[in-house]
Scaffold this active site. Structure first.
Site, mmCIF file in Angstrom:
data_model
loop_
_atom_site.group_PDB
_atom_site.id
_atom_site.type_symbol
_atom_site.label_atom_id
_atom_site.label_comp_id
_atom_site.label_asym_id
_atom_site.label_seq_id
_atom_site.Cartn_x
_atom_site.Cartn_y
_atom_site.Cartn_z
ATOM 1 N N PHE A 80 -9.633 -43.549 -44.276
ATOM 2 C CA PHE A 80 -9.213 -42.374 -45.043
ATOM 3 C C PHE A 80 -10.442 -41.508 -45.294
ATOM 4 O O PHE A 80 -11.441 -41.977 -45.821
ATOM 5 C CB PHE A 80 -8.575 -42.759 -46.389
ATOM 6 C CG PHE A 80 -8.070 -41.555 -47.135
ATOM 7 C CD1 PHE A 80 -6.834 -40.990 -46.824
ATOM 8 C CD2 PHE A 80 -8.845 -40.940 -48.114
ATOM 9 C CE1 PHE A 80 -6.381 -39.845 -47.485
ATOM 10 C CE2 PHE A 80 -8.395 -39.802 -48.779
ATOM 11 C CZ PHE A 80 -7.161 -39.253 -48.464
ATOM 12 N N ASP B 67 -18.897 -42.928 -44.636
ATOM 13 C CA ASP B 67 -18.153 -42.263 -45.703
ATOM 14 C C ASP B 67 -18.197 -43.192 -46.920
ATOM 15 O O ASP B 67 -17.490 -44.199 -46.977
ATOM 16 C CB ASP B 67 -16.705 -42.014 -45.248
ATOM 17 C CG ASP B 67 -15.845 -41.395 -46.355
ATOM 18 O OD1 ASP B 67 -16.248 -41.455 -47.532
ATOM 19 O OD2 ASP B 67 -14.757 -40.879 -46.032
ATOM 20 N N LYS C 104 -16.557 -38.741 -55.690
ATOM 21 C CA LYS C 104 -15.956 -39.598 -56.726
ATOM 22 C C LYS C 104 -16.889 -39.898 -57.903
ATOM 23 O O LYS C 104 -17.061 -39.061 -58.780
ATOM 24 C CB LYS C 104 -15.417 -40.878 -56.091
ATOM 25 C CG LYS C 104 -14.154 -40.583 -55.249
ATOM 26 C CD LYS C 104 -13.413 -41.838 -54.916
ATOM 27 C CE LYS C 104 -12.207 -41.616 -54.043
ATOM 28 N NZ LYS C 104 -11.010 -41.225 -54.745
HETATM 29 C C1 LIG Z 1 -13.367 -42.890 -48.433
HETATM 30 C C2 LIG Z 1 -12.848 -41.571 -48.903
HETATM 31 N N1 LIG Z 1 -13.234 -40.452 -48.276
HETATM 32 C C3 LIG Z 1 -12.807 -39.238 -48.660
HETATM 33 C C4 LIG Z 1 -11.946 -39.100 -49.723
HETATM 34 C C5 LIG Z 1 -11.492 -37.723 -50.152
HETATM 35 O O1 LIG Z 1 -12.128 -37.377 -51.340
HETATM 36 P P1 LIG Z 1 -11.580 -36.150 -52.212
HETATM 37 O O2 LIG Z 1 -10.250 -36.552 -52.738
HETATM 38 O O3 LIG Z 1 -12.625 -35.991 -53.296
HETATM 39 O O4 LIG Z 1 -11.515 -34.963 -51.320
HETATM 40 C C6 LIG Z 1 -11.521 -40.237 -50.413
HETATM 41 C C7 LIG Z 1 -10.576 -40.124 -51.530
HETATM 42 O O5 LIG Z 1 -9.895 -41.030 -51.913
HETATM 43 C C8 LIG Z 1 -11.990 -41.510 -49.997
HETATM 44 O O6 LIG Z 1 -11.613 -42.627 -50.609
#
Ligand SMILES: Cc1ncc(COP(=O)(O)O)c(C=O)c1O
Length: 407
Positions: free
Chosen positions: A129, A216, A245
């Site tokens: 994700f 990520d 986050k």
């Molecule tokens: C691993 C990862 N990358 C990217 C995102 C996207 O982040 P945002 O909701 O701040 O755009 C998330 C959100 O849950 C995530 O868990």
């Protein structure tokens, strides 16, 4: 309270929150709830942490924002601290995880074009994700996130997580690959933890092929894994790491950090953001980094995680409805043998805010600031709710006792 006038993008529980303190959220009806997942891994220092509140208050009377066409001291200090603590060379500041990943994807494509690759490809993982913008949902390995938003952004090739052979095969076939992008722990995908050896093998393959290794760490970053970034515990260094986050403990900020050649790829005009790295966000995030370091919260996340896993394993040792319990620091997954979305409203009746991801995995992302007693309380409650749900513990059903007036 109805969703209207908000567009209907979330399935919400019928609770209206008023304020938070540490691991607790308080609703407008005088009930308190233990927040086991911190706004999906955001409030790592707990709600209303005084250091963050103080930094925001002080900065807000000085300067909220000025254009990135100028410098601010607080942005410089925050960026320097983040780079020192992560061992990276430079950072692009954004406002969210998806934006941080967009920066990483653009950077990798530019890196490829600079090397004469016309259609650069980024290898991404199944069950990953990376966000909800068009490029990041195209990178995401979940059809549910993509369905209805086609045509997807091209330039991604997908392989199985933790499978080095699949990556080796792509290396042999595709000359246009420029990067591999992965989460050290797939949070949304069900708390799937990367193998240490696989991470090292990916690093070696990237070195051999001249590919960028992009991690990520939007969810795993900012102390949650037991280190500032999970890669510091895996013993590998990425070329690019993204985070968001927990970085602002609730104040929106995202970061795309780069090392080596990747750090010199962007030039003026290549990327930007009006709000990214504004003074208020940087003040909040600097307070988060200082607190993580001064209060030794990386070690604490590791200790708490081990304590929680031990109890969970003990409690569910012979439970046939649990298929696995796994975790890294304070990212813990309890996988049930079948889909369990009804656990969430049931937990609410017990004063617990619970998150279920990938259909059947309870994901715990509690604050790193929990005391031992709070951690034990949380796990005892989680265990009780699971047993209640599965019918394993009917006699221990208790009345809801989260009326704030009784605490
Ligand atoms: C691993 C990862 N990358 C990217 C995102 C996207 O982040 P945002 O909701 O701040 O755009 C998330 C959100 O849950 C995530 O868990």
């Amino acid at each position: 309270m109805a969703d209207k006038p908000l567009l209907n993008t979330y399935g919400r529980l019928p609770i209206i929150f008023d304020h938070g303190q540490g691991p607790w959220l308080y609703d407008t009806d005088g009930h308190r709830y233990f927040d086991t997942f911190c706004g999906i891994g955001v409030s790592g220092l707990g709600h209303a942490h005084p250091a963050v509140t103080d930094a925001i208050c002080k900065q807000s009377v000085k300067l909220l924002h000025c254009s990135n066409l100028f410098h601010t001291e607080v942005q410089h200090k925050f960026a320097t601290t983040l780079c020192e603590m992560s061992g990276m060379d430079g950072v692009f500041l954004a406002n969210s995880g998806a934006e941080a990943n967009e920066a990483a994807i653009k950077l990798a494509r530019l890196y490829g074009h600079n090397r004469g690759i016309e259609s650069p490809v980024i290898v991404v993982m199944e069950r990953s994700f990376h966000g909800r913008t068009l490029a990041t949902l195209s990178a995401t390995g979940n059809r549910k996130v993509q369905a209805g938003f086609e045509p997807l952004v091209s330039g991604f090739s997908r392989v199985a997580f933790n499978d080095i052979q699949a990556l080796e095969t792509i290396a042999g076939m595709n000359q246009s690959v420029v990067a591999v992008m992965l989460e050290p722990v797939q949070g949304e995908g069900g708390v799937n933890i990367a193998d240490h050896q696989w991470m090292r093998d990916v690093r070696s393959l990237c070195d051999r092929q001249g590919w960028l290794m992009i991690l990520d760490e939007v969810q795993t970053g900012n102390g949650r894994s037991g280190h500032l970034f999970a890669y510091q515990g895996f013993g590998v260094k990425p070329d690019i790491v993204t985070t968001a986050k927990g970085l602002g403990n609730g104040f929106p900020i995202g970061a795309c950090l780069a090392h080596g050649d990747a750090a010199t790829t962007f030039k003026p005009g290549h990327h930007g953001s009006t709000f990214g790295g504004n003074a208020l966000a940087c003040a909040a995030a600097l307070a988060v980094l200082d607190t993580l370091r001064n209060d030794r919260l990386f070690e604490r996340a590791g200790q708490l995680g081990r304590r929680m896993l031990e109890t969970l394993h003990r409690e569910f040792d012979d439970a046939d409805y649990i298929s696995d319990i796994r975790g890294l620091g304070l990212i813990i997954g309890i996988e049930l043998t079948s889909s369990c979305p009804e656990l969430v409203p049931l937990a609410k009746t017990q004063g617990l805010l619970l998150n279920v991801t990938a259909e059947c995995t309870i994901r715990l992302l509690p604050p790193l600031t929990l005391t031992d007693d709070e951690a034990d309380y949380m796990i005892e409650r989680v265990v009780r709710v699971i047993k209640l749900y599965t019918g394993d513990d009917r006699p221990r059903v208790v009345e809801l006792d989260n009326d704030v007036t009784r605490h």
